[in-house]
Design a protein around this motif. Structure first.
Motif, PDB file in Angstrom:
ATOM      1  N   ILE A 143      76.428  37.197 -19.412  1.00  0.00           N
ATOM      2  CA  ILE A 143      75.232  37.815 -19.987  1.00  0.00           C
ATOM      3  C   ILE A 143      75.558  38.751 -21.160  1.00  0.00           C
ATOM      4  N   ILE A 144      74.902  38.513 -22.246  1.00  0.00           N
ATOM      5  CA  ILE A 144      75.187  39.226 -23.468  1.00  0.00           C
ATOM      6  C   ILE A 144      73.810  40.294 -24.031  1.00  0.00           C
ATOM      7  N   PRO A 145      73.679  41.311 -23.660  1.00  0.00           N
ATOM      8  CA  PRO A 145      72.496  42.002 -24.082  1.00  0.00           C
ATOM      9  C   PRO A 145      72.669  42.202 -25.546  1.00  0.00           C
ATOM     10  N   PHE A 146      71.403  41.435 -26.224  1.00  0.00           N
ATOM     11  CA  PHE A 146      71.280  41.616 -27.656  1.00  0.00           C
ATOM     12  C   PHE A 146      70.162  42.486 -28.076  1.00  0.00           C
ATOM     13  N   GLY A 147      70.340  43.528 -28.693  1.00  0.00           N
ATOM     14  CA  GLY A 147      69.020  44.325 -29.201  1.00  0.00           C
ATOM     15  C   GLY A 147      69.007  44.318 -30.718  1.00  0.00           C
ATOM     16  N   GLN A 148      67.782  44.782 -30.943  1.00  0.00           N
ATOM     17  CA  GLN A 148      67.376  44.626 -32.569  1.00  0.00           C
ATOM     18  C   GLN A 148      66.724  46.053 -32.717  1.00  0.00           C
ATOM     19  N   SER A 149      67.174  46.826 -33.459  1.00  0.00           N
ATOM     20  CA  SER A 149      66.464  48.049 -33.838  1.00  0.00           C
ATOM     21  C   SER A 149      66.183  48.829 -32.728  1.00  0.00           C
ATOM     22  N   LEU A 150      65.017  49.151 -31.971  1.00  0.00           N
ATOM     23  CA  LEU A 150      64.779  49.854 -30.983  1.00  0.00           C
ATOM     24  C   LEU A 150      65.322  49.231 -29.653  1.00  0.00           C
ATOM     25  N   GLY A 151      65.057  47.977 -29.884  1.00  0.00           N
ATOM     26  CA  GLY A 151      65.835  47.154 -28.825  1.00  0.00           C
ATOM     27  C   GLY A 151      67.328  47.324 -28.738  1.00  0.00           C
ATOM     28  N   THR A 152      68.132  47.912 -29.361  1.00  0.00           N
ATOM     29  CA  THR A 152      69.508  48.224 -29.241  1.00  0.00           C
ATOM     30  C   THR A 152      69.645  49.408 -28.255  1.00  0.00           C
ATOM     31  N   ALA A 153      68.929  50.270 -28.321  1.00  0.00           N
ATOM     32  CA  ALA A 153      68.816  51.415 -26.959  1.00  0.00           C
ATOM     33  C   ALA A 153      68.865  50.784 -25.860  1.00  0.00           C
ATOM     34  N   VAL A 154      67.863  49.590 -25.660  1.00  0.00           N
ATOM     35  CA  VAL A 154      67.512  48.921 -24.490  1.00  0.00           C
ATOM     36  C   VAL A 154      68.670  48.318 -24.046  1.00  0.00           C
ATOM     37  N   ALA A 155      69.475  47.485 -24.876  1.00  0.00           N
ATOM     38  CA  ALA A 155      70.486  47.028 -24.726  1.00  0.00           C
ATOM     39  C   ALA A 155      71.623  47.753 -24.238  1.00  0.00           C
ATOM     40  N   VAL A 156      71.959  49.038 -24.796  1.00  0.00           N
ATOM     41  CA  VAL A 156      73.074  49.685 -24.762  1.00  0.00           C
ATOM     42  C   VAL A 156      72.747  50.318 -23.072  1.00  0.00           C
ATOM     43  N   ASN A 157      71.392  50.782 -22.827  1.00  0.00           N
ATOM     44  CA  ASN A 157      71.354  51.460 -21.542  1.00  0.00           C
ATOM     45  C   ASN A 157      71.615  50.425 -20.213  1.00  0.00           C
ATOM     46  N   LEU A 158      71.165  49.285 -20.647  1.00  0.00           N
ATOM     47  CA  LEU A 158      71.498  48.167 -19.731  1.00  0.00           C
ATOM     48  C   LEU A 158      73.055  47.833 -19.494  1.00  0.00           C
ATOM     49  N   ALA A 159      73.796  47.713 -20.661  1.00  0.00           N
ATOM     50  CA  ALA A 159      75.317  47.465 -20.524  1.00  0.00           C
ATOM     51  C   ALA A 159      75.944  48.821 -20.052  1.00  0.00           C
ATOM     52  N   SER A 160      75.416  49.707 -19.819  1.00  0.00           N
ATOM     53  CA  SER A 160      76.003  51.174 -19.500  1.00  0.00           C
ATOM     54  C   SER A 160      75.636  51.118 -17.911  1.00  0.00           C
ATOM     55  N   GLU A 161      74.838  50.541 -17.381  1.00  0.00           N
ATOM     56  CA  GLU A 161      74.520  50.401 -15.739  1.00  0.00           C
ATOM     57  C   GLU A 161      74.960  49.197 -15.231  1.00  0.00           C
ATOM     58  N   ARG A 162      75.190  48.107 -15.779  1.00  0.00           N
ATOM     59  CA  ARG A 162      75.170  46.704 -15.355  1.00  0.00           C
ATOM     60  C   ARG A 162      76.520  46.106 -15.976  1.00  0.00           C
ATOM     61  N   ASN A 163      76.940  45.157 -14.993  1.00  0.00           N
ATOM     62  CA  ASN A 163      78.100  44.522 -15.627  1.00  0.00           C
ATOM     63  C   ASN A 163      77.646  43.416 -16.574  1.00  0.00           C
ATOM     64  N   VAL A 164      78.223  43.213 -17.716  1.00  0.00           N
ATOM     65  CA  VAL A 164      77.794  42.252 -18.746  1.00  0.00           C
ATOM     66  C   VAL A 164      78.988  41.800 -19.552  1.00  0.00           C
ATOM     67  N   GLY A 165      78.997  40.697 -19.966  1.00  0.00           N
ATOM     68  CA  GLY A 165      79.898  40.271 -21.039  1.00  0.00           C
ATOM     69  C   GLY A 165      80.452  40.772 -22.308  1.00  0.00           C
ATOM     70  N   GLY A 166      79.319  41.395 -22.790  1.00  0.00           N
ATOM     71  CA  GLY A 166      79.366  41.934 -24.131  1.00  0.00           C
ATOM     72  C   GLY A 166      77.948  42.384 -24.526  1.00  0.00           C
ATOM     73  N   VAL A 167      78.196  43.107 -25.795  1.00  0.00           N
ATOM     74  CA  VAL A 167      76.861  43.431 -26.289  1.00  0.00           C
ATOM     75  C   VAL A 167      76.785  43.560 -27.880  1.00  0.00           C
ATOM     76  N   VAL A 168      75.705  42.801 -28.299  1.00  0.00           N
ATOM     77  CA  VAL A 168      75.361  42.587 -29.849  1.00  0.00           C
ATOM     78  C   VAL A 168      74.137  43.636 -30.275  1.00  0.00           C
ATOM     79  N   LEU A 169      74.518  44.444 -31.193  1.00  0.00           N
ATOM     80  CA  LEU A 169      73.420  45.244 -31.582  1.00  0.00           C
ATOM     81  C   LEU A 169      73.033  45.243 -32.928  1.00  0.00           C
ATOM     82  N   GLU A 170      71.953  44.667 -33.313  1.00  0.00           N
ATOM     83  CA  GLU A 170      71.458  44.691 -34.759  1.00  0.00           C
ATOM     84  C   GLU A 170      70.693  45.957 -35.319  1.00  0.00           C
ATOM     85  N   ALA A 171      71.111  46.572 -36.269  1.00  0.00           N
ATOM     86  CA  ALA A 171      70.436  47.653 -36.874  1.00  0.00           C
ATOM     87  C   ALA A 171      70.324  48.765 -35.858  1.00  0.00           C
TER      88      ALA A 171
END
Length: 274
Positions: A143-171
């Motif tokens: 599972i790769i959380p992928f966030g754009q803009s505001l969604g990057t904060a959501v993706a990072v928070n999830l990745a800090s709490e749960r096990n994921v394969g990687g994180v992609v942050l756009e803007a």
């Protein structure tokens, strides 16, 4: 003179108080475009409608976009204004990698119920993650959380709490405070009194998975320098893709070839993916 200074200070504090009281309307823009505007059946995308229920009982709408031979699933969190239909082109780009995509509509946005808030968006992300793990039986490492803009904060928070394969942050941006300093330099103190923190900088230091940051050098919404600052807070392994040109959430449109190459290289480095 001291009385004038007192009046100015009192007026400024009043402004800050009003901004705090109406903060939700200043932070979240679910109706910046007509809430249900868009093509909910985008051509060329095998969209399946999904309904999720969060821990606090909010019903969410999402798109499940499966891809044949996909090794990874991107859990997509879009930017602030509009709904998931406005990001269909980006999801199509990801789908062709190929990867599965679960595009989540935040509470209060699009066809989802509820009212947006920082913690509410984090609950939405957890519900989507649990759906992938429990219903779709996708291993967390795929599972790769992928966030754009505001969604990057959501993706990072999830990745800090749960096990994921990687994180992609756009803007991305490091925090609401850092963004407020850049956008509202004439309102010192705004970042300190804001209820919404979106502190990706602090949370990235807890993320164990590889991180890829993508940012356009002439982003009209979130300065490229904020993306660089976010990158500095991420742990290794990490990489950053600098897209020359003007775009915000449109990196896959501006430089699709470069973006695709970087994404495939990023996915290839994720441990245990072969």
């Amino acid at each position: 003179m001291s009385y004038l200074v007192f009046l100015l200070l009192a007026a400024y504090l009043t402004v800050l108080l009003l901004l705090r009281l109406f903060e939700s309307r200043l932070v979240f823009f679910p109706n910046h475009l007509p809430r249900l505007e868009g093509d909910w059946r985008p051509r060329g995308l095998p969209v399946q409608e999904v309904r999720l229920t969060t821990a606090d009982g909010v019903k969410l709408h999402a798109w499940w976009i499966p891809a044949e031979d996909a090794k990874f699933t991107f859990l997509a969190f879009h930017g602030n204004a509009g709904n998931i239909t406005h990001r269909a082109e980006a999801y199509g780009f990801l789908h062709q990698l190929p990867v599965n995509v679960l595009a989540v509509e935040y509470r209060g946005y699009g066809r989802s119920e509820g009212t947006p808030s920082e913690e509410g968006l984090y609950r939405d992300a957890r519900a989507a993650y649990d759906f992938l793990v429990n219903e779709k039986e996708i291993p967390p490492a795929r599972i790769i959380p992928f966030g754009q803009s505001l969604g990057t904060a959501v993706a990072v928070n999830l990745a800090s709490e749960r096990n994921v394969g990687g994180v992609v942050l756009e803007a991305p941006f490091p925090s609401a405070r850092a963004l407020a300093r850049r956008v509202y330099p004439y309102l010192p103190g705004l970042g300190w009194i804001a209820k919404s923190k979106f502190d990706s900088a602090a949370k990235l230091e807890r993320v164990q998975a590889p991180v890829l940051i993508v940012h356009c050098t002439q982003d009209p919404v979130i300065d490229f320098e904020l993306g660089e600052e976010t990158f500095r807070h991420a742990r290794e392994p990490k990489s950053i893709l600098r897209i020359e040109g003007v775009c915000h959430e449109e990196a896959s449109v501006v430089a699709p070839g470069m973006y695709r190459t970087q994404l495939l290289a990023f996915l290839n480095q994720i441990p245990g993916q072969n």
